[in-house]
Design a protein around this motif. Structure first.
Motif, mmCIF file in Angstrom:
data_model
loop_
_atom_site.group_PDB
_atom_site.id
_atom_site.type_symbol
_atom_site.label_atom_id
_atom_site.label_comp_id
_atom_site.label_asym_id
_atom_site.label_seq_id
_atom_site.Cartn_x
_atom_site.Cartn_y
_atom_site.Cartn_z
ATOM 1 N N ALA A 103 0.818 -1.070 -0.174
ATOM 2 C CA ALA A 103 -0.393 -0.021 0.745
ATOM 3 C C ALA A 103 1.042 0.826 -0.365
ATOM 4 O O ALA A 103 0.804 2.148 -0.583
ATOM 5 C CB ALA A 103 -1.122 0.175 1.164
ATOM 6 N N GLU A 104 1.581 1.272 0.314
ATOM 7 C CA GLU A 104 2.878 1.757 1.042
ATOM 8 C C GLU A 104 3.423 2.415 -1.025
ATOM 9 O O GLU A 104 3.164 3.458 -0.353
ATOM 10 C CB GLU A 104 3.705 2.209 1.758
ATOM 11 N N GLN A 105 3.795 1.092 -1.278
ATOM 12 C CA GLN A 105 4.401 1.762 -3.109
ATOM 13 C C GLN A 105 3.072 2.404 -3.440
ATOM 14 O O GLN A 105 4.061 3.072 -4.105
ATOM 15 C CB GLN A 105 4.953 0.419 -3.462
ATOM 16 N N ALA A 106 1.669 1.590 -3.525
ATOM 17 C CA ALA A 106 1.192 2.854 -4.638
ATOM 18 C C ALA A 106 0.768 3.976 -4.296
ATOM 19 O O ALA A 106 0.723 5.048 -5.157
ATOM 20 C CB ALA A 106 -0.048 1.881 -4.296
ATOM 21 N N LEU A 107 1.164 3.935 -3.149
ATOM 22 C CA LEU A 107 0.685 5.507 -2.826
ATOM 23 C C LEU A 107 2.214 6.543 -3.176
ATOM 24 O O LEU A 107 2.282 7.409 -3.682
ATOM 25 C CB LEU A 107 1.260 5.967 -0.863
ATOM 26 N N ALA A 108 3.213 5.597 -2.610
ATOM 27 C CA ALA A 108 4.811 6.325 -3.478
ATOM 28 C C ALA A 108 4.557 6.352 -5.861
ATOM 29 O O ALA A 108 4.979 7.931 -5.695
ATOM 30 C CB ALA A 108 5.484 5.894 -3.049
ATOM 31 N N LEU A 109 3.858 5.897 -5.147
ATOM 32 C CA LEU A 109 4.218 5.685 -7.646
ATOM 33 C C LEU A 109 2.741 6.750 -7.864
ATOM 34 O O LEU A 109 3.212 7.205 -8.079
ATOM 35 C CB LEU A 109 3.286 4.523 -7.755
ATOM 36 N N LEU A 110 1.783 6.699 -6.795
ATOM 37 C CA LEU A 110 0.824 7.751 -7.114
ATOM 38 C C LEU A 110 1.060 9.118 -6.983
ATOM 39 O O LEU A 110 0.907 9.726 -7.861
ATOM 40 C CB LEU A 110 -0.506 7.450 -6.015
ATOM 41 N N LEU A 111 2.180 9.341 -5.901
ATOM 42 C CA LEU A 111 2.536 10.789 -5.718
ATOM 43 C C LEU A 111 3.752 11.536 -6.512
ATOM 44 O O LEU A 111 3.900 12.261 -7.267
ATOM 45 C CB LEU A 111 3.025 10.670 -4.109
ATOM 46 N N ALA A 112 4.429 10.171 -6.774
ATOM 47 C CA ALA A 112 5.466 10.328 -7.596
ATOM 48 C C ALA A 112 4.998 10.795 -9.164
ATOM 49 O O ALA A 112 5.091 12.255 -10.099
ATOM 50 C CB ALA A 112 6.029 9.763 -8.198
ATOM 51 N N CYS A 113 3.602 10.161 -9.061
ATOM 52 C CA CYS A 113 3.047 10.725 -10.776
ATOM 53 C C CYS A 113 2.441 11.940 -10.258
ATOM 54 O O CYS A 113 2.747 12.594 -11.435
ATOM 55 C CB CYS A 113 2.053 9.370 -11.091
ATOM 56 N N ALA A 114 1.821 12.268 -9.646
ATOM 57 C CA ALA A 114 0.964 13.346 -9.276
ATOM 58 C C ALA A 114 1.908 14.646 -9.568
ATOM 59 O O ALA A 114 1.212 15.776 -9.807
ATOM 60 C CB ALA A 114 -0.035 13.198 -8.395
ATOM 61 N N LYS A 115 2.842 14.304 -8.632
ATOM 62 C CA LYS A 115 4.546 15.645 -7.768
ATOM 63 C C LYS A 115 5.091 15.267 -9.738
ATOM 64 O O LYS A 115 5.635 16.188 -8.893
ATOM 65 C CB LYS A 115 4.133 16.016 -6.785
ATOM 66 N N SER A 116 4.951 14.365 -10.311
ATOM 67 C CA SER A 116 6.553 15.253 -11.814
ATOM 68 C C SER A 116 7.308 14.482 -10.623
ATOM 69 O O SER A 116 8.532 14.842 -10.510
ATOM 70 C CB SER A 116 6.095 15.997 -11.854
ATOM 71 N N VAL A 117 7.721 14.000 -9.360
ATOM 72 C CA VAL A 117 9.073 14.118 -8.487
ATOM 73 C C VAL A 117 9.786 13.379 -9.261
ATOM 74 O O VAL A 117 11.150 14.019 -9.137
ATOM 75 C CB VAL A 117 8.797 12.385 -7.090
ATOM 76 N N VAL A 118 9.629 12.302 -10.349
ATOM 77 C CA VAL A 118 11.102 11.684 -10.641
ATOM 78 C C VAL A 118 11.886 13.251 -11.808
ATOM 79 O O VAL A 118 12.821 12.573 -12.507
ATOM 80 C CB VAL A 118 10.841 10.314 -11.084
ATOM 81 N N ILE A 223 -4.585 9.070 -13.986
ATOM 82 C CA ILE A 223 -2.988 7.908 -13.486
ATOM 83 C C ILE A 223 -3.074 6.319 -13.483
ATOM 84 O O ILE A 223 -4.130 6.328 -12.564
ATOM 85 C CB ILE A 223 -2.500 8.945 -12.237
ATOM 86 N N LEU A 224 -2.697 5.306 -13.711
ATOM 87 C CA LEU A 224 -3.363 4.617 -13.750
ATOM 88 C C LEU A 224 -1.350 3.897 -12.636
ATOM 89 O O LEU A 224 -1.011 4.429 -13.065
ATOM 90 C CB LEU A 224 -2.915 3.605 -14.582
ATOM 91 N N MET A 249 -0.593 9.466 -16.084
ATOM 92 C CA MET A 249 1.408 9.246 -16.183
ATOM 93 C C MET A 249 0.937 7.573 -15.351
ATOM 94 O O MET A 249 -0.210 7.671 -15.023
ATOM 95 C CB MET A 249 1.536 9.347 -15.059
ATOM 96 N N ALA A 250 0.828 6.879 -15.654
ATOM 97 C CA ALA A 250 1.588 5.819 -14.983
ATOM 98 C C ALA A 250 2.673 5.130 -14.107
ATOM 99 O O ALA A 250 3.878 5.333 -14.740
ATOM 100 C CB ALA A 250 1.690 4.550 -16.095
ATOM 101 N N GLY A 251 1.953 4.347 -13.133
ATOM 102 C CA GLY A 251 3.850 4.011 -11.949
ATOM 103 C C GLY A 251 2.754 2.335 -12.031
ATOM 104 O O GLY A 251 1.806 2.552 -11.388
ATOM 105 N N LEU A 252 4.026 1.418 -12.191
ATOM 106 C CA LEU A 252 3.931 0.734 -12.320
ATOM 107 C C LEU A 252 5.412 0.110 -11.442
ATOM 108 O O LEU A 252 6.269 0.437 -11.490
ATOM 109 C CB LEU A 252 4.112 0.257 -13.366
#
Length: 308
Positions: A103-118, A223-224, A249-252
């Motif tokens: 669940a934490e990884q899913a949240l990390a990917l969601l935030l990374a996508c929404a906030k353009s972290v990478v 976002i997926l 964005m897709a966080g996979l």
């Protein structure tokens, strides 16, 4: 002394302690079916703890004493459950053992996508300062659609609710949902979600659930996030949808074929945030999954007397 085969290179010491009195044989980090068949023929295990690789009929037939196949985790799609049932072999999973980690990884990917972290990190390291031109997506007030409301999905739902998101979810098997999750049908997930996160097991019925047709029904720019199983997603359709902007964005964390081969079309593609199926790989989850898998083995062996 009976043998337990682990389709991996190790187990947590706490799990090994639970299996005292059994010989433990390790298959290594990337066992093939032939490797597992050979080890079963050599050691005739009473139990298999599945970490990596697939366990099908050929492996089961090479181990006539096999009574239980125990997944080191929650997803049992790498085990041929029909073949196991036909042979009287029980299949069990350490359900919920890695729920917090995934669940934490899913949240990390969601935030990374929404906030353009990478992307912003790469730009900063290259000497750019994009404050005047960049706008991130604010998740508060947006709708997140969850497919699968088991231990992981519900844990993630709490996190999304804490962000102020509207949480809708589809799971035909879920009951007694918390008030912050609104149950909906699958068409509503595609139609209403600003972001979609997958938390369901892979079955033959839902393989390719995310495909060109379902993605076309989503809001443009959705976002997926997928921390479940790669087979849930038609990867070619997702690539086309991201390139067209239908998917923003897709966080996979999961892929159709793992490990991902060199030259995979997602590699180097903008608007994809990728991680190597490590959602459940934390120190705590490693112990929890090992202990859960070992406990399940012990319980099944105690309940089922040996027949040969």
């Amino acid at each position: 002394m009976s043998t337990i085969l682990v389709t991996g290179a190790d187990l947590a010491p706490q799990a090994i302690a639970l299996l005292e009195g059994h010989e433990i044989v390790y298959a290594g980090k990337a066992p093939t079916e032939d490797d597992l068949v050979a080890l079963c023929r050599a050691h005739d295990p009473v139990a298999i703890v599945v970490r990596y690789g697939k366990v099908g009929a050929a492996v089961m037939d090479a181990a006539p004493s096999l009574r239980v196949i125990s997944k080191h985790g929650s997803g049992t799609d790498t085990i041929d459950k029909a073949a196991a049932q036909a042979r009287g072999i029980e299949v069990v999973a350490a359900a919920g053992a890695n729920a917090a980690a995934v669940a934490e990884q899913a949240l990390a990917l969601l935030l990374a996508c929404a906030k353009s972290v990478v992307a912003l990190d790469a730009r900063m390291h290259a000497g750019h300062w994009d404050k005047a031109t960049h706008k991130s997506l604010e998740l508060g007030g947006r709708t997140i659609g969850l497919i699968g409301l088991g231990a992981i999905g519900l844990r993630f739902a709490r996190m999304a609710d804490a962000l102020g998101m509207r949480v809708i979810g589809f799971d035909p098997y879920a009951a007694n949902l918390p008030p912050h999750v609104t149950p909906v049908d699958l068409p509503a997930i595609w139609r209403e979600s600003d972001a979609i996160s997958l938390h369901c097991p892979l079955t033959e019925d839902n393989r390719g659930l995310v495909n060109a047709g379902t993605l076309a029904r989503c809001k443009r720019g959705v976002i997926l996030v997928n921390t479940a199983r790669g087979g849930l997603v038609d990867e070619a359709a997702l690539l086309a949808a991201v390139r067209s902007g239908q998917v923003g964005m897709a966080g996979l964390d999961s892929f159709a074929v793992e490990p991902m081969a060199a030259g995979h079309p997602f590699q180097g593609e903008k608007n994809f945030v990728l991680s190597p199926h490590i959602g459940g790989v934390t120190g705590d989850a490693y112990v929890n999954m090992g202990v859960g898998a070992a406990t399940n083995v012990v319980h099944v062996l105690a309940r089922q007397p040996a027949t040969n």
